[in-house]
Design an enzyme around this catalytic site. Structure first.
Site: not given
Ligand code: AHR
Length: 518
Positions: A53, A200-201, A324, A373
């Site tokens: 990210e 996302n989320e 994730e 990540q």
């Molecule tokens: O990986 C860090 C964050 O965690 C991401 O941006 C988000 O999707 C999640 O809450």
């Protein structure tokens, strides 16, 4: 119905307590029975996927240093990181977020770099992003390391048209204004983008939506995510956080089946609470135990989400992508707030092993997972500091697990005594097995105890072709820029006995072996 791959009975009786004197030297002996029967679909290599990210030094400094950097690079990508990722054989890479995805406008990241706008990364440290790393830089990078591209679109603050045009820009082979622009920007041919995330989320940083609203928006946005005829693109709906089973259920109920091929799930492991997660190093045995135990929660989460999916999709058409996952600790002291930079110890390697073992048990639905990540952020495989780079214990665990990619999981049964630490009780060992296409069996064994060895007895007959062990003297042992090889794999093998192969696992260890079974 999912097949349960293994039965781990944690025996909590005093007699089985590991601190028993009889076990002090060699630890308990655990009999593991490995069936010939397949326990599910083959393990998709994409389950070994990554996530990168625009966050902290994940992209800038970690992957991208720019062509003019003094750090050795190829077209702006740092050479040391490229080589490490090529060795790892990353199957799929998700980008640009995370939370960042829902504030990203893809047009900011194309064209001459000096003309690209500078924006604020509002989620992660309120720092500026000059958009030097955009669509071309990402897709060329993915191609370079041999990873499939998984692009996450902006459903939170972008428009369906913006999303649709991005897909056209990346994938169309027609002569259009957008593809001409792509060519002017250096890329004649379309890229292959097999996976596209619609937001996302959405329950949180992606717009704080209800599941009903998120499902409606998915229908609207996904309608305009179209690839050229003949090019497959898996459309992924932004899914649930941890144990929000209702979110999954509503998506499965309300999203049009032809608009959703996969639904996502996010789950992070930490020893403490969301507010006080705990340290990445310098922790005690209680934090060791709660971290490992919390990582095992992934099994229940998947089981429960899949149960909701089964209700609406008994044929198993829609996949579950755990796009994730990983450990999330308090950031390192002195690091920039919001950059989520953390060290990575032998404990993280075990979390990776345990989590991958769980994915192996759910192959009928879990077709992709992305560790969060890739570089310098959360449970990173690689850490960099200026021109220096180190590989973390997590990197080594992923290297060791490579033989599982594409293999067929096998039913495993074992009775493990439990490890008791403070309020945490967990299985002493964890085992996963799979058969590769050539018939070779690959076996992973994790010893969760911080201080007791374990002996694994299998009925497997044959020779151990290759094997590696990852362990360390301390529960928080980790690699540093000064001592980059504190935690590295060593050769490991089993002992042939009359009843089958036997393995001696040191405390706090992870082993993967491939066996030419007779
Ligand atoms: O990986 C860090 C964050 O965690 C991401 O941006 C988000 O999707 C999640 O809450």
């Amino acid at each position: 119905m999912m097949t349960s791959l293994k039965t781990a009975l944690a025996i909590g009786t005093a007699a089985a307590t590991l601190h028993c004197a009889a076990f002090a030297q060699q630890g308990p002996t655990i009999r593991v029975s490995i069936s010939d029967e397949a326990a599910g679909d083959p393990i998709e290599p994409e389950v070994y996927g990554h996530f990168a990210e625009h966050l902290g030094r994940g992209i800038y400094g970690g992957i991208w240093v720019g062509e003019d950097s003094e750090i050795p690079n190829t077209n702006g990508y740092r050479n040391d990181v490229l080589a490490a990722l090529e060795d790892l054989e990353v199957p799929v890479l998700r980008w640009p977020g995370g939370c960042f995805a829902d504030e990203y406008n893809w047009r900011d990241g194309i064209g001459p770099r000096e003309e690209r706008p500078v924006r604020i990364n509002t989620h992660w440290g309120w720092v500026t992003d000059d958009n030097a790393f955009g669509t071309h830089e990402f897709l060329n990078f993915a191609e370079r390391i041999g990873a499939d591209a998984y692009v996450a679109g902006n459903m939170g603050s972008g428009s369906p048209r913006e999303m649709s045009r991005w897909v056209e820009y990346m994938t169309s082979d027609e002569d259009t204004t957008l593809t001409r622009e792509r060519a002017e920007n250096g890329r004649e041919e379309p890229w292959d983008v097999p996976y596209f995330g619609v937001g996302n989320e959405s329950w949180g940083c992606g717009g704080h939506m209800t599941p009903e609203y998120s499902a409606e928006l998915h229908n609207r946005y996904a309608t305009f995510v179209d690839t050229p005829p003949g090019m497959d693109m898996t459309r992924v709906a932004t899914g649930a956080n941890v144990d929000d089973y209702n979110f999954t259920e509503v998506l499965m109920r309300d999203v049009k089946p032809w608009l959703m091929d996969a639904v996502s799930l996010h789950y992070y492991t930490f020893p403490g609470s969301w507010e006080n997660k705990g340290a990445a190093t310098g922790f005690d045995e209680a934090a060791w135990a709660s971290t490992l135990k919390n990582s095992l929660r992934m099994d229940d989460l998947i089981t429960e989400h899949v149960a909701r999916m089964d209700e609406y999709d008994p044929e198993g058409r829609v996949a579950l992508y755990v796009d994730e996952w990983g450990t999330w600790y308090d950031s390192e002291e002195g690091s920039t707030p919001g950059f989520l930079y953390q060290q990575n110890s032998i404990r993280d390697a075990l979390v990776a092993g345990l989590t991958l073992n769980i994915f192996h048990q759910h192959t009928d639905r879990v077709k992709m997972a992305n560790i969060a990540q890739m570089v310098n952020v959360l449970q990173a495989s690689i850490l960099t500091d200026g021109p220096d780079m180190i590989l973390t214990p997590t990197y080594h665990s992923l290297m060791m697990y490579k033989p599982f990619k594409g293999a067929t999981p096998l039913e495993v049964e074992f009775d493990s005594p439990s490890v008791e630490i403070g309020e945490t009780s967990m299985s002493h060992v964890d085992v996963s097995a799979a058969r590769q296409e050539d018939g070779t069996i690959v076996l992973s064994m994790v010893n969760l105890s911080p201080d007791e060895p374990a002996r694994i007895r299998t009925g497997l007959r044959g020779s151990v072709a290759t094997g590696q062990l990852l362990t360390a003297d301390e529960i928080d042992a980790h690699n540093t820029f000064e001592a980059p090889e504190t935690v590295v794999p060593t050769d490991f093998t089993g002992e042939e006995t009359r009843s089958g192969l036997r393995f001696e696992l040191p405390p706090r260890s992870l082993a993967v072996v491939t066996v030419d079974a007779e």
